[in-house]
Structure formats: structure tokens, C-alpha cells
Design a protein around this motif. Structure first.
Motif, PDB file in Angstrom:
ATOM      1  N   ASP A 127      64.706  32.380  61.025  1.00  0.00           N
ATOM      2  CA  ASP A 127      63.774  32.424  62.155  1.00  0.00           C
ATOM      3  C   ASP A 127      62.343  32.660  61.686  1.00  0.00           C
ATOM      4  O   ASP A 127      61.406  32.001  62.160  1.00  0.00           O
ATOM      5  N   GLU A 131      59.187  30.043  61.935  1.00  0.00           N
ATOM      6  CA  GLU A 131      57.930  30.424  62.576  1.00  0.00           C
ATOM      7  C   GLU A 131      56.743  30.201  61.629  1.00  0.00           C
ATOM      8  O   GLU A 131      55.699  29.665  62.023  1.00  0.00           O
ATOM      9  N   GLN A 132      56.917  30.578  60.364  1.00  0.00           N
ATOM     10  CA  GLN A 132      55.840  30.392  59.397  1.00  0.00           C
ATOM     11  C   GLN A 132      55.595  28.911  59.117  1.00  0.00           C
ATOM     12  O   GLN A 132      54.451  28.490  58.960  1.00  0.00           O
ATOM     13  N   ASN A 134      55.949  26.515  61.241  1.00  0.00           N
ATOM     14  CA  ASN A 134      55.181  26.026  62.384  1.00  0.00           C
ATOM     15  C   ASN A 134      53.700  26.382  62.243  1.00  0.00           C
ATOM     16  O   ASN A 134      52.832  25.564  62.559  1.00  0.00           O
ATOM     17  N   SER A 135      53.414  27.571  61.741  1.00  0.00           N
ATOM     18  CA  SER A 135      52.022  27.960  61.488  1.00  0.00           C
ATOM     19  C   SER A 135      51.393  27.090  60.409  1.00  0.00           C
ATOM     20  O   SER A 135      50.229  26.698  60.511  1.00  0.00           O
TER      21      SER A 135
END
Length: 152
Positions: A127, A131-132, A134-135
Motif C-alpha cells: 500500500d 501510494e509513493q 502515485n506521487s
């Protein structure tokens, strides 16, 4: 899922994140005189990278691993290559530097995607890495826009 594999993958990503930070720090001062309007976005990307680094360190430590908190040898060699390349650049160093940032962001995204595809991440790590990633994608797209902007 073996914790050792998860920690190993997270440490690889930590080194890549450290490479990003070191690469971003090399850009300081080279670009801002010519492109002052992108400085705020660039500063946001540096802050984002430092936050990602801390998240990775925390997760590695939580898994009883030892964070390998240094840039990678490959990243150091790449930055040296960029310095050499910039010394022979026909265009401006600023434009070459921005192109190198786009290249580095793309390489970081690929490494993150490979980590997700490896099957070696526990759900919490998966997860966080998602998330990283996506950044990173947002950062990459922003730098691509900056690179396009500089060509106008």
C-alpha cells in the motif's frame, strides 16, 4: 511473505529515494535563474521525497530491518555521468538538467513498479509503495510539463 524480502525491497526503494534527493539537490541553482516560476513545484518535490524517505525508514524499522540510508552506487555514477555530460552540453545546462530529472523520475517509477510486481511486499508495504508510486507519477508528469514549457 518473508520479512527479509520485504525489507530488502524497501531498502532498494530507500536508496532510489536517496538518489532522487541527491539528484534534486544537484539541480539547485542551475535552473532557477532561467526558470524561477517552477521553483515552488520543485521545492514541493524535494519535500515529497524526504517524506517518502522517512516513510520507508519507518516501515523498514517496523519490520525489524536496518535501513540502508544512503544513495546507491548506480545513482552516484549516474550523477557523475550527468556532470560530465553537462560539461560537454551544446545547449544550456539548465535544459539538460531538466531532461535528466525527467529521466531519473522515469527510472524511479520503473523501480517502484518492479517492487510492486515482485510479490515480495507485505500488504502494508504494498500500500505504501503504491501510494509513493502515485506521487512519483505526479512528479514525473509535472517535470515533463516543465520540460515542455522550457522548449517554448
Amino acid at each position: 511473505m518473508e520479512t527479509e524480502k520485504t525489507v530488502s525491497v524497501l531498502n532498494d526503494l530507500l536508496q532510489i529515494t536517496n538518489d532522487r534527493i541527491a539528484g534534486f539537490e544537484k539541480v539547485e541553482g542551475k535552473v532557477w535563474e532561467k526558470y524561477p516560476e517552477i521553483k515552488d513545484e520543485y521545492d514541493r518535490m524535494i519535500s515529497q521525497s524526504k517524506m517518502m524517505k522517512n516513510e520507508l525508514i519507518n516501515l523498514i524499522t517496523e519490520k525489524n530491518g536496518t535501513p540502508h540510508d544512503s544513495p546507491s552506487v548506480a545513482g552516484s555514477l549516474h550523477r557523475t555521468w550527468i556532470d560530465i555530460k553537462n560539461s560537454f552540453t551544446i545547449g544550456t545546462i539548465e535544459e539538460s538538467t531538466l531532461s535528466n530529472v525527467v529521466f531519473g523520475e522515469k527510472a524511479a517509477m520503473e523501480a517502484y513498479q518492479n517492487a510492486l510486481n515482485s510479490g515480495d511486499l507485505c500488504p502494508k508495504s504494498f500500500d505504501l509503495v503504491t501510494e509513493q508510486l502515485n506521487s512519483l507519477k505526479l512528479s514525473y508528469n509535472q517535470f515533463r510539463k516543465i520540460e515542455e514549457y522550457k522548449n517554448n
